[in-house]
Design a protein around this motif. Sequence first.
Motif, short mmCIF file in Angstrom:
data_model
loop_
_atom_site.label_atom_id
_atom_site.label_comp_id
_atom_site.label_asym_id
_atom_site.label_seq_id
_atom_site.Cartn_x
_atom_site.Cartn_y
_atom_site.Cartn_z
N ARG A 1 0.81 -1.22 0.00
CA ARG A 1 0.00 0.00 0.00
C ARG A 1 0.84 1.27 0.00
O ARG A 1 0.54 2.22 -0.71
CB ARG A 1 -0.95 0.00 1.19
CG ARG A 1 -2.03 -1.07 1.09
CD ARG A 1 -3.20 -0.61 0.25
NE ARG A 1 -4.17 -1.64 0.03
CZ ARG A 1 -5.20 -1.90 0.83
NH1 ARG A 1 -5.38 -1.21 1.92
NH2 ARG A 1 -6.04 -2.87 0.53
N ARG A 2 1.89 1.31 0.80
CA ARG A 2 2.71 2.52 0.86
C ARG A 2 3.42 2.76 -0.47
O ARG A 2 3.61 3.89 -0.90
CB ARG A 2 3.75 2.40 1.98
CG ARG A 2 4.25 3.73 2.46
CD ARG A 2 5.18 3.66 3.65
NE ARG A 2 5.07 2.48 4.49
CZ ARG A 2 6.10 1.94 5.15
NH1 ARG A 2 7.30 2.45 5.05
NH2 ARG A 2 5.91 0.90 5.92
N SER A 3 3.79 1.69 -1.15
CA SER A 3 4.49 1.78 -2.44
C SER A 3 3.54 1.91 -3.61
O SER A 3 3.96 2.24 -4.72
CB SER A 3 5.37 0.54 -2.64
OG SER A 3 6.26 0.40 -1.56
N SER B 1 5.94 -7.21 9.44
CA SER B 1 5.29 -6.09 8.74
C SER B 1 3.85 -5.96 9.21
O SER B 1 3.24 -6.92 9.66
CB SER B 1 5.33 -6.33 7.24
OG SER B 1 6.66 -6.44 6.78
N ASP C 1 1.64 -2.74 4.89
CA ASP C 1 2.08 -1.36 4.97
C ASP C 1 3.56 -1.26 4.55
O ASP C 1 4.43 -1.01 5.36
CB ASP C 1 1.87 -0.82 6.38
CG ASP C 1 2.19 0.67 6.50
OD1 ASP C 1 2.13 1.36 5.47
OD2 ASP C 1 2.52 1.12 7.61
N LEU C 2 3.79 -1.54 3.31
CA LEU C 2 5.15 -1.47 2.72
C LEU C 2 5.11 -0.66 1.45
O LEU C 2 4.11 -0.55 0.81
CB LEU C 2 5.68 -2.86 2.40
CG LEU C 2 5.99 -3.78 3.59
CD1 LEU C 2 6.33 -5.17 3.12
CD2 LEU C 2 7.15 -3.22 4.40
#
Length: 96
Positions: free
Chosen positions: A17-19, A55, A95-96
């Motif tokens: 999601r963050r990427s 994670s 959340d990466l």
Amino acid sequence: MASPSSGPPSSFTVELRRSGRSVDVRADQSILDAVREIVDVDFFCRKGECGTCVSHVLEGLPLHLDTVLSDRARQANRRIAICVSRSQTAVLALDL
């Protein structure tokens, strides 16, 4: 989408999601190996014992195969040791 009662999928998709990217995880591949093709992730033991690769889970249901997370953490399904654990659902968002 597979449900936990029908058994975990042999392969699944991990949304980073963050990427803003997604990666397919093959049956013979760890989440860690698949994710590292896209983003840099810290890791150490590759056995689910140290917690370095843990994670945050945003969506989906992990299949916990580690020894580092407590029973309480496993029941909460908000974290996953991506070096050994899998997904019980067709899509797992991290959340990466």
